[in-house]
Design an enzyme around this catalytic site. Structure first.
Site, PDB file in Angstrom:
ATOM      1  N   THR A 134       8.444 -13.150  -6.150  1.00 31.50           N
ATOM      2  CA  THR A 134       8.445 -14.336  -5.309  1.00 31.50           C
ATOM      3  C   THR A 134       9.190 -14.083  -3.999  1.00 31.50           C
ATOM      4  OG1 THR A 134       8.346 -15.746  -7.260  1.00 31.50           O
ATOM      5  CG2 THR A 134       9.060 -16.780  -5.227  1.00 31.50           C
ATOM      6  N   GLU A 246      -6.651 -16.995  -1.999  1.00 30.69           N
ATOM      7  CA  GLU A 246      -6.380 -16.369  -3.300  1.00 30.69           C
ATOM      8  C   GLU A 246      -5.924 -17.400  -4.328  1.00 30.69           C
ATOM      9  OE1 GLU A 246      -3.554 -12.942  -5.381  1.00 30.69           O
ATOM     10  OE2 GLU A 246      -3.084 -13.699  -3.384  1.00 30.69           O
TER      11      GLU A 246
END
Length: 387
Positions: A134, A246
């Site tokens: 992340t 995506e």
């Protein structure tokens, strides 16, 4: 907004469903899950011949010039049949055609896009590193240093889907460590996977077996300067723009798992008898199935709303993050409650439910965790940044 499929979409859906019913049978998908770390070559070629890889590639580069929505309609059927096959097939489109089409030079497009459309080359995105997924921007250590006409690439990437079969790797690396803002010092390279100095190892995992995940090591890999993709030191910002769809695709993968789990649970509830009647007649199991169906409907609506926004040039980043969350939870609810409906058979390998139970989990934290998606949504609504 019209949520109904057009006649063209219905025909496309029927075409891919017919293909999946024939080529991605329950037994074959189960065999792949136990024996394959990627889509077998013959199946990959059949998907190419069906036109999957070239759907969104412009006609001048050998594709069909279709829309992203068209691609999602087709991928929904593939994802229902096998999430692993859908992920493997999506790599060439998302990380090959989409990125090269959006960032590449005309020469790079002319070379790569026709090969992608024909199913001749495979691609992966080497982005995530051991130090952070992340927080990839701050944790990135991979570097590409200019030496003469070339760049020398060093570093490690991890959790890279399809890295072991990729012909080309899209590698994100630091090219200006002194940049005031890290995103202004990152570049993307289109690296030939056969270049010396690249080591790829498969990572053993419990889910999505037929699309292997890898770690990749780059040790003094010499990358020609012409393999730079996009602008030097501004690759990250452009890559993010190109890859925004995506999350819609990830949501579609989850939706496929959810629909497959629901179908198996629904069929089983009518076939299995207890106390003289189908277990589907019991209120608690009916509620389980209805819970699944509601989440599937919510996910479907969000995903195709995102497609609508994208096709009409409207912002969709928040909705895409929401779709990723909602569809992921739909797959979770369907897999968990579906396993409970099947009882002991839910964890037997002869049934597909155990695979749905394993596969859904990868969707929850990929490509970003659900928690991070919520943080981003909160920030987009004007709340203080929480990370």
């Amino acid at each position: 907004m019209d949520f109904g499929l057009t006649e063209e979409h219905k025909l496309l859906k029927q075409t891919f469903k017919k293909f999946c019913d024939k080529e991605l049978t329950k037994d074959y998908v189960a065999w792949m899950d136990e024996n394959c770390d990627f889509i077998p070559d013959d199946l990959y070629k059949k998907l190419a011949d069906l036109g999957l890889f070239g759907m969104t590639i412009p006609e001048e580069y050998g594709g069909a010039g279709m829309t992203f929505t068209d691609f999602m309609v087709a991928m929904e059927e593939v994802a229902i049949a096998s999430a692993a096959v859908a992920i493997g097939a999506g790599l060439a489109v998302s990380f090959g055609a989409k990125v090269i089409g959006g960032m590449g030079t005309e020469e790079q497009k002319q070379f790569h896009l026709p090969k992608i459309a024909a199913g001749e080359t495979k691609y992966c995105l080497a982005l995530t590193e051991p130090g952070g997924g992340t927080d990839i921007i701050n944790s990135m250590r991979a570097s590409a240093v200019k030496k003469g006409k070339d760049y020398v690439l060093n570093g490690q990437k991890v959790f890279i889907s399809g890295g072991h079969v990729a012909d080309y790797m899209l590698v994100v690396a630091i090219t200006d460590p002194t940049a005031a803002k890290r995103t202004k010092g990152m570049s993307v390279f289109l690296v030939d996977a056969k270049i010396p100095g690249i080591t790829v190892n498969l990572i053993k995992k419990v889910c999505i077996h037929a699309c292997g995940t890898t770690e990749i090591f780059f040790d003094d890999v010499v990358v020609p300067a012409e393999n730079l993709l996009g602008q030097l030191n501004n690759g990250w910002n452009k890559l993010v723009d190109v890859l925004n769809p995506e999350r819609i695709g990830t949501a579609m993968l989850s939706l496929g798992i959810a629909k497959a789990a629901y179908k198996e649970a629904h069929e089983y509830s009518l076939q299995r008898f207890a106390f003289g009647k189908p277990i589907g007649s019991f209120m608690v199991l009916q509620h389980y199935l209805v819970d699944m169906l509601i989440e599937i409907e919510n996910a479907t609506n969000l995903i195709y709303k995102c497609c609508y926004l994208l096709e009409n040039g409207l912002p969709y980043h928040m909705e895409a993050a929401m779709a990723k969350l909602v569809a992921g939870r739909a797959s979770e609810i369907a897999a968990i409650k579906g396993t409970e409906i099947l009882g002991g058979y839910g964890v037997c390998m002869e049934y597909s439910m155990q695979r749905h139970f394993r596969d859904y989990k990868q969707m929850i934290f990929s490509p970003i965790s659900d928690e991070m998606a919520k943080n981003m949504i909160a920030q987009w609504t004007g709340l203080p940044k929480s990370y």
